[in-house]
Design a protein around this motif. Structure first.
Motif, PDB file in Angstrom:
ATOM      1  N   LYS A  29       0.835  -1.210   0.000  1.00 52.73           N
ATOM      2  CA  LYS A  29       0.000   0.000   0.000  1.00 52.73           C
ATOM      3  C   LYS A  29       0.869   1.259   0.000  1.00 52.73           C
ATOM      4  O   LYS A  29       0.591   2.214  -0.715  1.00 52.73           O
ATOM      5  N   GLN A  30       1.922   1.257   0.805  1.00 54.03           N
ATOM      6  CA  GLN A  30       2.816   2.416   0.846  1.00 54.03           C
ATOM      7  C   GLN A  30       3.488   2.631  -0.512  1.00 54.03           C
ATOM      8  O   GLN A  30       3.656   3.778  -0.937  1.00 54.03           O
ATOM      9  N   GLU A  32       2.235   1.818  -3.472  1.00 50.05           N
ATOM     10  CA  GLU A  32       1.213   2.369  -4.368  1.00 50.05           C
ATOM     11  C   GLU A  32       0.934   3.835  -4.054  1.00 50.05           C
ATOM     12  O   GLU A  32       0.769   4.653  -4.955  1.00 50.05           O
ATOM     13  N   ASP A  33       0.889   4.186  -2.770  1.00 52.04           N
ATOM     14  CA  ASP A  33       0.683   5.585  -2.370  1.00 52.04           C
ATOM     15  C   ASP A  33       1.822   6.467  -2.869  1.00 52.04           C
ATOM     16  O   ASP A  33       1.596   7.576  -3.370  1.00 52.04           O
ATOM     17  N   LEU A  34       3.048   5.975  -2.742  1.00 49.15           N
ATOM     18  CA  LEU A  34       4.194   6.759  -3.196  1.00 49.15           C
ATOM     19  C   LEU A  34       4.212   6.869  -4.722  1.00 49.15           C
ATOM     20  O   LEU A  34       4.550   7.925  -5.267  1.00 49.15           O
ATOM     21  N   LYS A  35       3.811   5.827  -5.416  1.00 50.58           N
ATOM     22  CA  LYS A  35       3.698   5.901  -6.881  1.00 50.58           C
ATOM     23  C   LYS A  35       2.741   7.017  -7.280  1.00 50.58           C
ATOM     24  O   LYS A  35       3.051   7.832  -8.149  1.00 50.58           O
ATOM     25  N   ARG A  36       1.569   7.032  -6.638  1.00 50.82           N
ATOM     26  CA  ARG A  36       0.572   8.079  -6.952  1.00 50.82           C
ATOM     27  C   ARG A  36       1.130   9.466  -6.667  1.00 50.82           C
ATOM     28  O   ARG A  36       0.947  10.397  -7.435  1.00 50.82           O
ATOM     29  N   SER A  37       1.798   9.600  -5.534  1.00 49.48           N
ATOM     30  CA  SER A  37       2.364  10.890  -5.154  1.00 49.48           C
ATOM     31  C   SER A  37       3.416  11.363  -6.160  1.00 49.48           C
ATOM     32  O   SER A  37       3.428  12.530  -6.568  1.00 49.48           O
TER      33      SER A  37
END
Length: 78
Positions: A29-30, A32-37
């Protein structure tokens, strides 16, 4: 002892050497969150490297840039 002097330079992501001593890990999840960011904001805080291109800070950001296929991209490092 002389005062440390910082400078900002451009280096290719693939030229930067991860530090084997880095203790941090990321959950899926982290990641994926960093990818989006990174897709939305790019690098807000630039990685820190030593004179030998060894990463001192920013391991996770660099790992995700590689996952995004951006390893040949030149980025700013300090």
């Amino acid at each position: 002892m002389s005062k440390l002097q910082w400078r900002t330079e451009k280096r290719r992501v693939m030229e930067l050497i991860p530090n084997d001593q880095n203790p941090r890990t990321m959950s899926p999840k982290q990641i994926e969150d960093l990818k989006r960011s990174l897709k939305k904001f790019n690098l807000v805080e630039i990685p820190v490297v030593d004179l030998d291109n060894r990463v001192l800070a920013g391991h996770q950001r660099l790992m995700v840039l590689k996952l995004l296929g951006r390893e040949k991209e030149k980025i700013e490092v300090r």
